[in-house]
Design an enzyme around this catalytic site. Structure first.
Site, PDB file in Angstrom:
ATOM      1  CE  LYS A 126      -4.077  -1.977   2.206  1.00 19.21           C
ATOM      2  NZ  LYS A 126      -5.079  -1.845   3.267  1.00 19.21           N
ATOM      3  CB  THR A 159       8.135  -1.097  16.881  1.00 13.50           C
ATOM      4  OG1 THR A 159       8.158  -2.522  16.851  1.00 13.50           O
ATOM      5  CG2 THR A 159       9.465  -0.535  16.458  1.00 13.50           C
TER       6      THR A 159
END
Ligand code: ATR
Length: 264
Positions: free
Chosen positions: A65, A151
């Protein structure tokens, strides 16, 4: 006959062909929609096929994407702000990248008549779909958005585009009305959700972007502690609905038969 594709890797699981072919059939459109396992180095040729009218439109899924962006001629504001393209169409010989995940998420919540105005939202996960959800939630006038990701750097990158969101440490919870699983945890039926969510309910809204399996452990936990739950099935249907409307200039029906099509 017009040809459409969904590209990504993996792609086997994609239900887009089933839905688009069903709608084309219902609307007497002479077209075919297929899935194609695609590596990054094949994107250029596929865009060329769109230029030559060998293809009429492309849907893009994980993990392409974002990487597809440099290959198109222009982006809609939605695709530009989220840096995410899931629908490609041709407009006056220009190849345009658009994002219908935003509208898909919004219409999915409207479908169940959930009122988002003034609500506080906690989004778990800062992967590919998170910017689209944030964009939609801002448009739907929520009061606050908290973003948490294992993260942290990836959450911070998203905050660069959406300055008003607040980042919280992975594993910490905040008081909120809506909690969204935008991670890939739950795609495998046995995945246990790594955060203890018992204290977040009751009377909250647990939303999971995943729709297959239809009830992840995240949603199970939510239900067990007295919350309403919803999976990503209507988001999936409405993102396809918007792509279909752009390509065919016809609005397909979202009825019981359409929704059932995606079961099992
Ligand atoms: P990508 O990270 O390539 O955009 P994605 O499927 O869109 O892929 O996103 C996966 C999301 O699920 C990420 O937020 C990921 O967290 P990290 O950014 O820390 O990798 C999250 N995720 C997947 N497995 C996880 C796990 N076991 N625990 C916590 N978060 C997890």
């Amino acid at each position: 006959m017009f040809k459409y594709l969904v590209i990504g890797n993996p792609i086997d699981h994609s239900l887009s062909p089933k839905l688009h072919n069903y709608w084309m059939n219902k609307n007497n459109i002479d077209g075919i929609y297929e899935k194609k396992l695609t590596e990054e180095d094949q994107i250029k040729d596929l865009i060329q096929e769109l230029r030559n009218n060998k293809l009429a439109g492309i849907n893009v899924t994980v993990p392409l994407k974002k990487v597809i962006i440099p290959f198109v001629d222009g982006l809609t504001p939605e695709a530009d702000e989220t840096k995410s393209v899931n629908t490609i169409f041709k407009d006056n010989e220009k190849i345009i990248g658009h994002n219908t995940d935003i509208g898909g998420f919004e219409l999915g919540l409207r479908h169940i008549k959930y009122n988002t105005i003034g609500k506080k939202v906690l989004i778990l996960g800062a992967g590919g779909v998170s910017p689209s959800i944030i964009y939609a939630l801002i448009r739907m006038k929520v009061s606050e958005i908290f973003l948490s990701n294992r993260t942290m750097k990836k959450a911070e990158e998203i905050k660069n585009s959406f300055k008003n969101i607040k980042i919280i440490e992975w594993g910490k919870l905040v008081d909120c009305d809506i909690i969204i699983n935008a991670t890939s945890i739950g795609l495998n039926k046995n995945d246990q959700f790594p955060i203890d969510l018992k204290n977040i309910g009751p009377n909250k809204f647990f939303y999971d972007v995943i729709y297959n399996p239809s009830e992840t452990n995240f949603l199970k936990l939510g239900k067990e502690s007295g919350n309403i739950t919803e999976n990503g099935k209507m988001m999936f249907i409405y993102q396809a609905h918007q792509a279909f409307t752009i390509w065919h200039k016809t609005m397909p029906k979202v009825d019981e038969e359409t929704i059932k099509l995606l079961d099992g």
